[in-house]
Design an enzyme around this catalytic site. Structure first.
Site, short mmCIF file in Angstrom:
data_model
loop_
_atom_site.label_atom_id
_atom_site.label_comp_id
_atom_site.label_asym_id
_atom_site.label_seq_id
_atom_site.Cartn_x
_atom_site.Cartn_y
_atom_site.Cartn_z
N LYS A 101 27.69 -72.47 -26.63
CA LYS A 101 28.37 -73.52 -27.23
C LYS A 101 27.58 -74.50 -27.68
CE LYS A 101 30.84 -74.01 -23.28
NZ LYS A 101 30.96 -72.71 -22.89
N GLU A 105 38.75 -64.51 -19.93
CA GLU A 105 38.36 -65.56 -18.89
C GLU A 105 39.37 -66.66 -18.95
OE1 GLU A 105 36.24 -68.87 -19.59
OE2 GLU A 105 35.16 -68.31 -21.39
N1 PSU Z 1 34.11 -70.74 -24.47
C1 PSU Z 1 35.00 -71.78 -24.90
N2 PSU Z 1 35.25 -72.92 -24.28
C2 PSU Z 1 34.87 -72.74 -22.78
C3 PSU Z 1 34.08 -71.63 -22.39
C4 PSU Z 1 33.90 -70.78 -22.96
O1 PSU Z 1 35.28 -71.82 -26.15
O2 PSU Z 1 35.28 -73.82 -22.27
C5 PSU Z 1 33.70 -71.97 -20.90
C6 PSU Z 1 33.38 -70.51 -20.32
O3 PSU Z 1 34.19 -70.26 -19.13
C7 PSU Z 1 31.86 -70.67 -19.84
C8 PSU Z 1 31.79 -72.24 -19.26
O4 PSU Z 1 31.71 -69.62 -18.84
O5 PSU Z 1 32.73 -72.99 -20.50
C9 PSU Z 1 30.57 -72.67 -19.51
O6 PSU Z 1 30.44 -73.73 -18.35
P1 PSU Z 1 29.09 -74.46 -17.76
O7 PSU Z 1 28.47 -74.74 -18.94
O8 PSU Z 1 29.42 -75.30 -16.55
O9 PSU Z 1 28.49 -72.96 -16.94
#
Ligand code: PSU
Ligand code: MN
Length: 303
Positions: A157, A23
């Site tokens: 996360k 990604e």
């Molecule tokens: N993994 C990491 N750092 C990140 C992400 C994933 O170590 O920043 C990103 C990914 O792209 C994931 C996004 O899909 O954070 C989630 O964002 P949200 O909570 O707005 O869906």
């Protein structure tokens, strides 16, 4: 098809060889410069070292690209204002001819269309703290229910409600397993206290994916691994950083897609860069495992 594969990715896909999707939101919105450019390169190199072809996914001037040249990758990492694109944002950024960094959701959406079975990231999105009321739940979860891609990550996360995220994944019928661990990893830290089924070999992971396909199920699987032991943080320290970031985010009135980047940045600053170090180390390790799994799946297809 509205997706443009790079020559190495197109060749690998045509030969049914191993490909790993990576990604770009992690690069553009998760890790600060210049560490992000270095990480992007290292993740690709780790996939390649395992015998698979890396396909970093991003939107470049309205074109949805699978596989970036080293130059394009460096440019993406250095860029200032690349839009964070989840699945629902893809049509708009294409229509506008803009640049976009894909989240896990948008990345597996693209991967599934190309027949790429494995992707690697750091930590999955999920149900935000207070998400039961705000309905802020990452589209990563719903996309996993309909895109047949295995996502290698260190769990959800640390800034999220991990227990409710597991509940949501159960409701969505998305299997979650630990590779060499029986507890959902807590992203920066190994522990979460949440039990998950444990698998120990690549063959077992491949069998899980093949069984899901064999049953005609539409979605993917979440394969979790603990962060590398030499980099992992203590759970108490992570909890403290999250609570501070949460308070700062509420005070600043941050909501929606901006929340995850805001909190990751806050914790990076408060920890003197410790969280960035762990995040980079674990993302690189996950890319290596994704490469090995993709190679194993391709090998089994040949048998
Ligand atoms: N993994 C990491 N750092 C990140 C992400 C994933 O170590 O920043 C990103 C990914 O792209 C994931 C996004 O899909 O954070 C989630 O964002 P949200 O909570 O707005 O869906
Ligand atoms: Mn959200």
């Amino acid at each position: 098809m509205m997706i443009e594969s790079s020559p190495p990715v197109a060749a690998a896909l045509a030969a049914h060889g191993p490909v790993v999707a990576l990604e770009s939101t992690l690069i553009c919105h998760g890790i600060p410069r210049p560490a992000n450019g270095e990480l992007a390169r290292r993740m690709e190199a780790s996939v390649a070292a395992a015998g698979a072809v890396p396909a970093t996914i991003a939107v470049q001037r309205g074109i949805l690209c699978a596989g970036l040249s080293p130059r394009a990758l460096a440019k993406l990492a250095a860029a200032d204002s690349v839009a964070k694109c989840s699945t629902r944002d893809l049509p708009l950024v294409l229509a506008r001819g803009g640049d976009g960094a894909t989240t896990v959701a948008a990345t597996i959406f693209v991967a599934a269309r190309l027949g790429i079975q494995v992707m690697a990231t750091g930590g999955l999105g999920g149900v935000h703290l207070g998400g039961a009321a705000s309905l802020d739940m990452s589209a990563d979860l719903d996309e996993l229910a309909r895109s047949p891609v295995a996502v290698i990550c260190c769990g959800v996360k640390s800034i999220l409600d991990q227990a409710r995220t597991l509940e949501r994944l159960e409701t969505l019928s998305v299997p979650v397993v630990g590779f060499g661990c029986a507890e959902l990893p807590g992203f920066y830290t190994a522990a979460s206290g949440l039990a998950i089924p444990r698998l120990d070999t690549l063959a077992e992971l491949a069998a899980l994916i093949e069984a899901q396909r064999g049953l005609g199920m539409p979605g993917g699987v979440v394969i979790t691994v603990p962060p590398p032991a030499e980099h992992a943080m203590a759970r108490k320290e992570v909890d403290r950083l999250v609570a501070d970031a949460q308070a700062a985010s509420a005070a600043a009135g941050i909501t929606g897609a901006a929340q995850t980047p805001f909190m990751l940045r806050h914790m990076a600053e408060r920890s003197g860069g410790r969280t960035v170090q762990v995040n980079c180390a674990l993302a690189e390790a996950n890319a290596a495992l994704a490469g090995r799994l993709a190679a194993c799946l391709a090998e089994r297809r040949r048998c």
